[in-house]
Design a protein around this motif. Sequence first.
Motif, mmCIF file in Angstrom:
data_model
loop_
_atom_site.group_PDB
_atom_site.id
_atom_site.type_symbol
_atom_site.label_atom_id
_atom_site.label_comp_id
_atom_site.label_asym_id
_atom_site.label_seq_id
_atom_site.Cartn_x
_atom_site.Cartn_y
_atom_site.Cartn_z
ATOM 1 N N ARG A 42 0.855 -1.187 0.000
ATOM 2 C CA ARG A 42 0.000 0.000 0.000
ATOM 3 C C ARG A 42 0.888 1.232 0.000
ATOM 4 N NH1 ARG A 42 -4.394 -0.186 4.471
ATOM 5 N NH2 ARG A 42 -4.810 1.819 3.508
ATOM 6 N N PHE A 43 0.307 2.340 -0.452
ATOM 7 C CA PHE A 43 1.038 3.599 -0.555
ATOM 8 C C PHE A 43 1.711 3.956 0.762
ATOM 9 C CE2 PHE A 43 1.535 8.158 -0.373
ATOM 10 C CZ PHE A 43 1.991 8.493 -1.645
ATOM 11 N N VAL A 75 -6.586 -0.523 -6.978
ATOM 12 C CA VAL A 75 -7.368 0.270 -6.028
ATOM 13 C C VAL A 75 -8.512 -0.587 -5.492
ATOM 14 C CG1 VAL A 75 -8.755 2.356 -5.692
ATOM 15 C CG2 VAL A 75 -6.844 2.378 -7.305
ATOM 16 N N GLU A 76 -8.603 -0.673 -4.158
ATOM 17 C CA GLU A 76 -9.718 -1.359 -3.506
ATOM 18 C C GLU A 76 -10.849 -0.355 -3.330
ATOM 19 O OE1 GLU A 76 -9.063 -3.517 0.125
ATOM 20 O OE2 GLU A 76 -7.073 -4.134 -0.551
ATOM 21 N N VAL A 83 -4.987 1.847 -1.969
ATOM 22 C CA VAL A 83 -4.237 1.753 -3.224
ATOM 23 C C VAL A 83 -3.006 0.895 -2.984
ATOM 24 C CG1 VAL A 83 -3.114 3.039 -5.071
ATOM 25 C CG2 VAL A 83 -5.077 4.035 -3.878
ATOM 26 N N HIS A 84 -2.826 -0.094 -3.831
ATOM 27 C CA HIS A 84 -1.713 -1.039 -3.732
ATOM 28 C C HIS A 84 -0.842 -0.929 -4.983
ATOM 29 C CE1 HIS A 84 -3.809 -3.347 -0.520
ATOM 30 N NE2 HIS A 84 -4.877 -2.879 -1.139
ATOM 31 N N TYR A 85 0.450 -1.146 -4.809
ATOM 32 C CA TYR A 85 1.399 -1.108 -5.918
ATOM 33 C C TYR A 85 2.249 -2.371 -5.892
ATOM 34 C CZ TYR A 85 0.120 3.784 -6.130
ATOM 35 O OH TYR A 85 -0.593 4.946 -6.241
ATOM 36 N N ARG A 86 2.595 -2.837 -7.088
ATOM 37 C CA ARG A 86 3.503 -3.976 -7.212
ATOM 38 C C ARG A 86 4.279 -3.811 -8.516
ATOM 39 N NH1 ARG A 86 1.996 -7.023 -11.252
ATOM 40 N NH2 ARG A 86 -0.183 -7.113 -11.857
#
Length: 122
Positions: A42-43, A75-76, A83-86
């Motif tokens: 997550r951010f 984005v959930e 907000v999640h990043y990978r």
Amino acid sequence: MTGSRRGDLFSPACPTRRLLDRLGTKWTSMAVKSLSDGGELRFTELRRRMPGVSQKMLSTTLQTLVADGLVARRVEDTVPPRVHYRLTELGASLEVPLSALREWAEQHMARIDDHRRRAGLG
């Protein structure tokens, strides 16, 4: 890519020059490393792992990495949104060359710092 002058760092079309223009910041390298180590983050967790980065700078860095296809954003649908990043497969492939650069820096920065001190610049 039409018209690129491969290996010619003096040409704006050089792939290496274009990549360095995008990845040449410490925040980009730190984001790639953090996502490589942490998987999907997550951010707020990503910011916690990157001491000194401002919210605005991290947001700008992530927008660039997403636009370049190096990072995926998810984005959930919650309130507030999560907000999640990978890293994408392409982004994950950067870890090897960035790791080599970090290793080189760890081996040689003391000598560079010493030269700068002797030159009166550090």
